[in-house]
Design a protein around this motif. Structure first.
Motif, PDB file in Angstrom:
ATOM      1  N   ASN A   2       0.858  -1.181   0.000  1.00 60.95           N
ATOM      2  CA  ASN A   2       0.000   0.000   0.000  1.00 60.95           C
ATOM      3  C   ASN A   2       0.901   1.240   0.000  1.00 60.95           C
ATOM      4  N   ASP A   3       0.799   2.013  -1.080  1.00 61.63           N
ATOM      5  CA  ASP A   3       1.639   3.205  -1.186  1.00 61.63           C
ATOM      6  C   ASP A   3       1.354   4.215  -0.105  1.00 61.63           C
ATOM      7  N   TYR A   4       0.227   4.085   0.577  1.00 62.68           N
ATOM      8  CA  TYR A   4      -0.139   5.123   1.521  1.00 62.68           C
ATOM      9  C   TYR A   4       0.224   4.763   2.944  1.00 62.68           C
ATOM     10  N   ASN A   5       0.914   3.634   3.162  1.00 62.86           N
ATOM     11  CA  ASN A   5       1.433   3.368   4.502  1.00 62.86           C
ATOM     12  C   ASN A   5       2.864   3.863   4.577  1.00 62.86           C
ATOM     13  N   SER A   6       3.029   5.124   4.214  1.00 58.77           N
ATOM     14  CA  SER A   6       4.376   5.637   4.098  1.00 58.77           C
ATOM     15  C   SER A   6       4.811   6.376   5.351  1.00 58.77           C
ATOM     16  N   ASN A   7       3.885   6.657   6.271  1.00 61.04           N
ATOM     17  CA  ASN A   7       4.174   7.452   7.460  1.00 61.04           C
ATOM     18  C   ASN A   7       4.681   8.841   7.111  1.00 61.04           C
ATOM     19  N   MET A   8       4.373   9.309   5.947  1.00 59.99           N
ATOM     20  CA  MET A   8       4.748  10.663   5.553  1.00 59.99           C
ATOM     21  C   MET A   8       3.536  11.568   5.755  1.00 59.99           C
ATOM     22  N   THR A   9       3.808  12.749   6.302  1.00 54.31           N
ATOM     23  CA  THR A   9       2.750  13.743   6.504  1.00 54.31           C
ATOM     24  C   THR A   9       3.041  14.957   5.651  1.00 54.31           C
ATOM     25  N   SER A  10       2.086  15.345   4.843  1.00 62.01           N
ATOM     26  CA  SER A  10       2.183  16.601   4.093  1.00 62.01           C
ATOM     27  C   SER A  10       1.484  17.691   4.868  1.00 62.01           C
ATOM     28  N   LEU A  11       2.115  18.848   4.952  1.00 61.55           N
ATOM     29  CA  LEU A  11       1.580  19.991   5.691  1.00 61.55           C
ATOM     30  C   LEU A  11       1.394  21.151   4.717  1.00 61.55           C
ATOM     31  N   ILE A  12       0.160  21.638   4.587  1.00 61.46           N
ATOM     32  CA  ILE A  12      -0.122  22.750   3.689  1.00 61.46           C
ATOM     33  C   ILE A  12      -1.057  23.734   4.376  1.00 61.46           C
ATOM     34  N   LYS A  59      15.290  27.455  12.059  1.00 63.29           N
ATOM     35  CA  LYS A  59      15.704  26.793  10.816  1.00 63.29           C
ATOM     36  C   LYS A  59      16.347  25.434  11.077  1.00 63.29           C
ATOM     37  N   MET A  60      16.932  25.232  12.245  1.00 62.73           N
ATOM     38  CA  MET A  60      17.584  23.939  12.494  1.00 62.73           C
ATOM     39  C   MET A  60      16.578  22.807  12.555  1.00 62.73           C
ATOM     40  N   LYS A  61      15.301  23.135  12.650  1.00 62.98           N
ATOM     41  CA  LYS A  61      14.256  22.114  12.697  1.00 62.98           C
ATOM     42  C   LYS A  61      13.767  21.734  11.295  1.00 62.98           C
ATOM     43  N   PHE A  62      14.310  22.403  10.296  1.00 63.88           N
ATOM     44  CA  PHE A  62      13.846  22.164   8.926  1.00 63.88           C
ATOM     45  C   PHE A  62      15.005  21.816   8.010  1.00 63.88           C
ATOM     46  N   ARG A  63      14.692  21.042   6.963  1.00 62.00           N
ATOM     47  CA  ARG A  63      15.682  20.702   5.953  1.00 62.00           C
ATOM     48  C   ARG A  63      15.046  20.897   4.589  1.00 62.00           C
ATOM     49  N   ILE A  64      15.869  21.215   3.626  1.00 66.68           N
ATOM     50  CA  ILE A  64      15.340  21.462   2.284  1.00 66.68           C
ATOM     51  C   ILE A  64      15.384  20.168   1.481  1.00 66.68           C
ATOM     52  N   ARG A  65      14.199  19.556   1.323  1.00 59.50           N
ATOM     53  CA  ARG A  65      14.006  18.397   0.456  1.00 59.50           C
ATOM     54  C   ARG A  65      15.034  17.287   0.702  1.00 59.50           C
ATOM     55  N   SER A  66      15.270  16.976   1.954  1.00 58.14           N
ATOM     56  CA  SER A  66      16.234  15.912   2.246  1.00 58.14           C
ATOM     57  C   SER A  66      15.663  14.528   1.923  1.00 58.14           C
ATOM     58  N   GLY A  67      14.342  14.397   1.993  1.00 58.38           N
ATOM     59  CA  GLY A  67      13.727  13.081   1.779  1.00 58.38           C
ATOM     60  C   GLY A  67      13.865  12.179   2.986  1.00 58.38           C
ATOM     61  N   GLU A  68      14.343  12.714   4.090  1.00 59.35           N
ATOM     62  CA  GLU A  68      14.613  11.873   5.264  1.00 59.35           C
ATOM     63  C   GLU A  68      13.755  12.267   6.468  1.00 59.35           C
ATOM     64  N   GLU A  78       2.274  22.233  -1.947  1.00 56.09           N
ATOM     65  CA  GLU A  78       2.887  21.078  -2.598  1.00 56.09           C
ATOM     66  C   GLU A  78       2.682  19.845  -1.726  1.00 56.09           C
ATOM     67  N   ILE A  79       2.053  18.831  -2.305  1.00 58.02           N
ATOM     68  CA  ILE A  79       1.762  17.592  -1.577  1.00 58.02           C
ATOM     69  C   ILE A  79       2.820  16.556  -1.929  1.00 58.02           C
ATOM     70  N   GLN A  80       3.398  15.923  -0.916  1.00 57.48           N
ATOM     71  CA  GLN A  80       4.401  14.890  -1.151  1.00 57.48           C
ATOM     72  C   GLN A  80       3.717  13.539  -1.389  1.00 57.48           C
ATOM     73  N   LYS A  81       4.170  12.825  -2.395  1.00 60.41           N
ATOM     74  CA  LYS A  81       3.635  11.493  -2.663  1.00 60.41           C
ATOM     75  C   LYS A  81       4.713  10.460  -2.407  1.00 60.41           C
ATOM     76  N   PRO A  82       4.432   9.375  -1.717  1.00 58.06           N
ATOM     77  CA  PRO A  82       3.136   9.134  -1.082  1.00 58.06           C
ATOM     78  C   PRO A  82       3.062   9.713   0.324  1.00 58.06           C
ATOM     79  N   SER A  83       1.932  10.228   0.682  1.00 58.83           N
ATOM     80  CA  SER A  83       1.670  10.673   2.045  1.00 58.83           C
ATOM     81  C   SER A  83       0.436   9.953   2.549  1.00 58.83           C
ATOM     82  N   ASP A  84       0.467   9.505   3.787  1.00 63.61           N
ATOM     83  CA  ASP A  84      -0.740   8.891   4.319  1.00 63.61           C
ATOM     84  C   ASP A  84      -1.472   9.819   5.287  1.00 63.61           C
ATOM     85  N   THR A  85      -0.866  10.942   5.571  1.00 60.84           N
ATOM     86  CA  THR A  85      -1.515  11.942   6.412  1.00 60.84           C
ATOM     87  C   THR A  85      -1.349  13.305   5.771  1.00 60.84           C
ATOM     88  N   LEU A  86      -2.435  14.051   5.772  1.00 58.89           N
ATOM     89  CA  LEU A  86      -2.412  15.434   5.286  1.00 58.89           C
ATOM     90  C   LEU A  86      -2.871  16.333   6.414  1.00 58.89           C
TER      91      LEU A  86
END
Lengths: 136, 260
Positions: A2-12, A59-68, A78-86
């Motif tokens: 399931n692509d959506y069990n990624s534990n990634m959260t998009s914040l907009i 700023k130390m709490k943020f990273r630019i597109r690290s993917g980690e 901008e919504i990150q795919k896959p995200s399971d939480t928005l």
């Protein structure tokens, strides 16, 4: 898998009409959103422009597109795919917009909503969505 | 400020005069003459009126102008707060509102009721399903109350439809206002210019320009906001208005051309 069990959260951030940006720029800003994000995640990815607006001491709490990082914050929706939480920070205001994002139309189901006072906004609503069985 | 208003008016009116000067919209139809009203159907957003479909099926009451760049001259930029309204013209019509403003200029007192009747004020009430709140016209501030606390100043008020005021101007004004609240040390150059054609008493719309001196974000824009009300025909010569009975004919600009 399931692509959506990624534990990634998009914040907009969206306005009352689901507007997310105007000519590629954010609709508004509020330091209390950043304050909220840093309490929720140990580190958050973001885009270059959004990063440039973060106060130096945070700023130390943020990273630019690290993917980690477990979350991605975007001022322009901008919504990150896959995200399971928005998470949508609702401005509770109407702004001129030309790009929109309706979570329901993209298979998101609202699971909770929490109000908090903004610095320049009387009330910001943090809406949490989870993926339904629909695809993005 | 008068020079800038003149420049803006010349820009718009020179395009109008290219087509015998009778219709503001004809600048978008370089191949059409002043009598070709039906030619407006050839362009989608004119056929619909200044209403642009979006993925959210939202009505858009504006068009971006000058690549979204405000046209303040270098000499005009100042961080010293001021506000200025041009005097009413010989027909009693409102002129340009200009200001430099920051967080400290925003109002703290109560908003007062308005009694001024600007030119073109022919008030009518409609079903609230057609016009939100029922009344077709608002006394629309050029420089909004939330920015510098302007109240019942006849030099800062125009006759605007409900949709123009709430759906057209306000969403832009909110961007400026909330930026001022968030960034207390930022200064905004702000100008609103009403556009009248010939001796019309009702403005076709306004040019809204907002420019943050310290940054280039949500408080920067240059747009023309249309003074329209979907479903209602407006006679811009007088301000008279009525329900558009024929759904096949665009209601928004139906009362073109202006003048006698």
């Amino acid at each position: 898998m399931n692509d959506y069990n990624s534990n990634m959260t998009s914040l907009i951030a969206l306005d009352d009409d689901n507007g997310k940006s105007f000519l590629g720029k954010r609709l508004s800003s509020d330091r209390e959103i950043i304050n909220k994000i840093v309490t929720m995640f140990p580190e958050t990815d973001t885009d270059e422009r959004s990063y440039s607006h973060i106060r130096e001491e945070q700023k130390m709490k943020f990273r630019i597109r690290s993917g980690e990082c477990p979350a991605f914050w975007s001022e322009t929706g901008e919504i990150q795919k896959p995200s399971d939480t928005l998470i949508v920070f609702r401005w509770n205001r109407r702004y001129a917009a030309d790009e929109y994002y309706n979570p329901a139309e993209h298979g998101w189901e609202l699971v909770s909503a929490e109000d908090f006072p903004g610095h320049s906004h009387e009330k910001i609503t943090m809406e949490t969505y989870r993926k339904s069985n629909s695809t993005i | 400020m008068h020079k800038i208003r003149t420049v803006l008016m010349v820009m718009f009116l020179s395009l109008i005069l290219m087509f015998s000067g009778c219709d503001f919209l004809l600048q978008f139809l370089p191949d059409k003459g002043p009598d070709s009203v039906t030619g407006l159907d050839d362009i989608e957003w004119l056929k619909e009126g200044p209403v642009i479909s979006t993925p959210e099926n939202k009505t858009t009451f504006y068009v971006v102008i000058n690549n979204n760049e405000p046209s303040f001259s270098k000499d005009e930029y100042t961080t010293e707060s001021f506000k200025k309204n041009d005097p009413l013209d010989s027909l009693g019509r409102v002129g340009t509102a200009t200001s430099s403003m920051c967080r400290a200029d925003m109002p703290t007192g109560e908003r007062e009721s308005l009694d001024t009747n600007p030119t073109g004020w022919v008030q009518n009430r409609y079903d609230s399903a057609l016009v939100e709140g029922g009344w077709i016209y608002n006394r629309a501030h050029l420089r909004g109350y939330q920015l510098m606390g302007d109240q019942d100043d006849k030099q800062n008020l125009m006759t605007g439809t409900r949709a123009f005021n709430v759906d057209g101007m306000l969403p832009f004004e909110n961007r400026t206002a909330d930026h001022m609240k968030e960034y207390e040390n930022h200064h905004i150059m702000y100008r609103v210019t009403p556009i009248f054609i010939d001796d019309d008493l009702l403005a076709r719309g306004v040019v809204m320009e907002s420019d943050c001196i310290e940054c280039d974000e949500e408080a920067d824009y240059a747009v023309f906001v249309y003074n329209i009300q979907p479903g209602i025909t407006l006679d811009y010569r007088t301000g008279e208005n009525w329900i558009n009975e024929d759904p096949e004919i665009p209601s928004v600009w139906k009362s073109l051309p202006s003048g006698g």
